[in-house]
Write a protein that holds these residues in place. Structure first.
Motif, PDB file in Angstrom:
ATOM      1  N   TYR A 102       0.720  -1.256  -0.143  1.00  0.00           N
ATOM      2  CA  TYR A 102       0.068  -0.034  -0.114  1.00  0.00           C
ATOM      3  C   TYR A 102       0.829   1.040   0.094  1.00  0.00           C
ATOM      4  O   TYR A 102       0.568   2.114  -0.789  1.00  0.00           O
ATOM      5  CB  TYR A 102      -0.979  -0.088   1.377  1.00  0.00           C
ATOM      6  N   LEU A 103       1.778   1.328   0.866  1.00  0.00           N
ATOM      7  CA  LEU A 103       2.702   2.431   0.865  1.00  0.00           C
ATOM      8  C   LEU A 103       3.467   2.662  -0.378  1.00  0.00           C
ATOM      9  O   LEU A 103       3.584   3.763  -0.759  1.00  0.00           O
ATOM     10  CB  LEU A 103       3.523   2.485   2.139  1.00  0.00           C
ATOM     11  N   ALA A 104       3.903   1.413  -1.042  1.00  0.00           N
ATOM     12  CA  ALA A 104       4.657   1.719  -2.291  1.00  0.00           C
ATOM     13  C   ALA A 104       3.867   2.278  -3.140  1.00  0.00           C
ATOM     14  O   ALA A 104       4.289   3.229  -3.955  1.00  0.00           O
ATOM     15  CB  ALA A 104       5.194   0.459  -2.553  1.00  0.00           C
ATOM     16  N   VAL A 105       2.764   1.701  -3.318  1.00  0.00           N
ATOM     17  CA  VAL A 105       1.880   2.498  -4.553  1.00  0.00           C
ATOM     18  C   VAL A 105       1.347   3.715  -4.167  1.00  0.00           C
ATOM     19  O   VAL A 105       1.389   4.679  -5.052  1.00  0.00           O
ATOM     20  CB  VAL A 105       0.524   1.405  -4.503  1.00  0.00           C
ATOM     21  N   LEU A 116      13.773   6.416  -4.235  1.00  0.00           N
ATOM     22  CA  LEU A 116      14.520   5.942  -3.067  1.00  0.00           C
ATOM     23  C   LEU A 116      13.881   6.044  -1.968  1.00  0.00           C
ATOM     24  O   LEU A 116      13.791   5.410  -1.022  1.00  0.00           O
ATOM     25  CB  LEU A 116      15.959   6.369  -3.205  1.00  0.00           C
ATOM     26  N   GLN A 117      13.657   7.535  -1.701  1.00  0.00           N
ATOM     27  CA  GLN A 117      12.574   7.865  -0.481  1.00  0.00           C
ATOM     28  C   GLN A 117      11.472   7.048  -0.483  1.00  0.00           C
ATOM     29  O   GLN A 117      11.151   6.399   0.749  1.00  0.00           O
ATOM     30  CB  GLN A 117      12.474   9.340  -0.644  1.00  0.00           C
ATOM     31  N   ASN A 118      10.822   6.803  -1.406  1.00  0.00           N
ATOM     32  CA  ASN A 118       9.442   6.123  -1.486  1.00  0.00           C
ATOM     33  C   ASN A 118       9.900   4.661  -0.892  1.00  0.00           C
ATOM     34  O   ASN A 118       8.909   4.051  -0.490  1.00  0.00           O
ATOM     35  CB  ASN A 118       8.831   5.834  -2.774  1.00  0.00           C
ATOM     36  N   VAL A 123       9.374   0.241   3.268  1.00  0.00           N
ATOM     37  CA  VAL A 123       9.805  -0.763   4.122  1.00  0.00           C
ATOM     38  C   VAL A 123      10.167  -0.243   5.459  1.00  0.00           C
ATOM     39  O   VAL A 123       9.715  -1.337   6.300  1.00  0.00           O
ATOM     40  CB  VAL A 123      11.002  -1.194   3.547  1.00  0.00           C
ATOM     41  N   ALA A 124      10.522   0.842   5.716  1.00  0.00           N
ATOM     42  CA  ALA A 124      10.689   1.172   7.050  1.00  0.00           C
ATOM     43  C   ALA A 124       9.760   1.479   8.024  1.00  0.00           C
ATOM     44  O   ALA A 124       9.571   0.689   9.264  1.00  0.00           O
ATOM     45  CB  ALA A 124      11.564   2.433   7.302  1.00  0.00           C
ATOM     46  N   VAL A 125       8.580   2.147   7.710  1.00  0.00           N
ATOM     47  CA  VAL A 125       7.304   2.347   8.145  1.00  0.00           C
ATOM     48  C   VAL A 125       6.923   1.000   8.877  1.00  0.00           C
ATOM     49  O   VAL A 125       6.511   0.796  10.121  1.00  0.00           O
ATOM     50  CB  VAL A 125       6.380   3.147   7.628  1.00  0.00           C
ATOM     51  N   PRO A 126       6.181  -0.016   7.930  1.00  0.00           N
ATOM     52  CA  PRO A 126       5.990  -1.114   8.485  1.00  0.00           C
ATOM     53  C   PRO A 126       6.741  -2.025   9.262  1.00  0.00           C
ATOM     54  O   PRO A 126       6.371  -2.755  10.166  1.00  0.00           O
ATOM     55  CB  PRO A 126       5.409  -1.912   6.981  1.00  0.00           C
ATOM     56  N   SER A 127       8.191  -1.800   8.856  1.00  0.00           N
ATOM     57  CA  SER A 127       9.012  -2.587   9.967  1.00  0.00           C
ATOM     58  C   SER A 127       8.973  -2.184  11.065  1.00  0.00           C
ATOM     59  O   SER A 127       9.060  -2.690  12.304  1.00  0.00           O
ATOM     60  CB  SER A 127      10.362  -2.376   9.318  1.00  0.00           C
ATOM     61  N   LEU A 132       7.503  -2.737  16.914  1.00  0.00           N
ATOM     62  CA  LEU A 132       6.709  -2.019  18.007  1.00  0.00           C
ATOM     63  C   LEU A 132       5.679  -3.103  18.525  1.00  0.00           C
ATOM     64  O   LEU A 132       5.394  -3.249  19.615  1.00  0.00           O
ATOM     65  CB  LEU A 132       5.894  -0.863  17.490  1.00  0.00           C
ATOM     66  N   PHE A 133       4.704  -3.410  17.451  1.00  0.00           N
ATOM     67  CA  PHE A 133       3.726  -4.578  18.054  1.00  0.00           C
ATOM     68  C   PHE A 133       4.300  -5.811  18.615  1.00  0.00           C
ATOM     69  O   PHE A 133       3.796  -6.382  19.554  1.00  0.00           O
ATOM     70  CB  PHE A 133       2.752  -4.839  16.720  1.00  0.00           C
ATOM     71  N   ASP A 134       5.284  -6.403  17.738  1.00  0.00           N
ATOM     72  CA  ASP A 134       5.767  -7.582  18.114  1.00  0.00           C
ATOM     73  C   ASP A 134       6.415  -7.536  19.385  1.00  0.00           C
ATOM     74  O   ASP A 134       6.404  -8.481  20.237  1.00  0.00           O
ATOM     75  CB  ASP A 134       6.504  -8.206  16.984  1.00  0.00           C
ATOM     76  N   SER A 135       7.557  -6.713  19.398  1.00  0.00           N
ATOM     77  CA  SER A 135       8.576  -6.759  20.487  1.00  0.00           C
ATOM     78  C   SER A 135       8.273  -5.751  21.789  1.00  0.00           C
ATOM     79  O   SER A 135       8.041  -6.645  22.985  1.00  0.00           O
ATOM     80  CB  SER A 135       9.904  -5.844  20.050  1.00  0.00           C
ATOM     81  N   LEU A 136       7.501  -4.846  21.712  1.00  0.00           N
ATOM     82  CA  LEU A 136       7.516  -3.939  22.969  1.00  0.00           C
ATOM     83  C   LEU A 136       5.881  -4.425  23.393  1.00  0.00           C
ATOM     84  O   LEU A 136       5.540  -4.262  24.599  1.00  0.00           O
ATOM     85  CB  LEU A 136       7.305  -2.290  22.586  1.00  0.00           C
ATOM     86  N   LEU A 137       4.901  -4.286  22.627  1.00  0.00           N
ATOM     87  CA  LEU A 137       3.573  -4.406  22.699  1.00  0.00           C
ATOM     88  C   LEU A 137       3.082  -5.890  23.089  1.00  0.00           C
ATOM     89  O   LEU A 137       1.972  -6.039  23.630  1.00  0.00           O
ATOM     90  CB  LEU A 137       2.724  -3.744  21.994  1.00  0.00           C
TER      91      LEU A 137
END
Length: 150
Positions: A102-105, A116-118, A123-127, A132-137
């Motif tokens: 979704y973010l790529a499109v 490059l920025q896109n 990739v960085a935002v979903p990662s 955040l969800f998996d490790s911290l929460l």
């Protein structure tokens, strides 16, 4: 166009706040803050800020922008189509993969020429959200209909 958008977002924020107050408890039985604390806080703040933006848009509204331009409406329709596509991708491929696609499109359409920025953002935002969800929460991302190999 801005006023219509803000009114729709205000209606969504009011509904979100209503659900937070009606369905989620503020305190747990042990006396700690419950699952309704943060949604209530976010909902009230969102309603206040969006209402302020609506009043500001109504004050600054002039007669030349009454109908809106075709470009603004086509962008709004495009973003709605992307949101529907994201919902379908979310069900099929799960949270991480769907968000990357979704973010790529969306960034390719809205932020043309910055490949490059896109790519980094897609990739960085979903990662970051996954970590955040998996490790911290200790919560899971939305599951996929099709299992992915990673």
């Amino acid at each position: 166009m801005r006023l219509a958008f803000l009114l729709v977002v205000l209606a969504g924020a009011i509904f979100y706040t209503y659900i937070a107050f009606v369905d989620l408890s503020f305190m747990t039985r042990s006396g700690r803050l419950g699952p309704g604390f943060f949604p209530r806080l976010v909902g009230v703040i969102a309603v206040l800020f969006i209402a302020w933006s609506v009043f500001d848009a109504m004050r600054d509204r002039d007669s030349t922008d009454a109908g809106g331009s075709n470009s603004a409406w086509s962008d709004a329709i495009l973003l709605m189509a992307l949101a529907v596509g994201y919902a379908v991708l979310l069900r099929l491929f799960g949270g991480f993969v769907a968000t990357v696609i979704y973010l790529a499109v969306a960034l390719a359409i809205l932020n043309r020429g910055r490949h490059l920025q896109n790519g980094i953002l897609a990739v960085a935002v979903p990662s970051g959200v996954y970590l955040l969800f998996d490790s911290l929460l200790n919560a899971n991302m939305p599951p996929a209909l099709f299992d992915m190999p990673f």
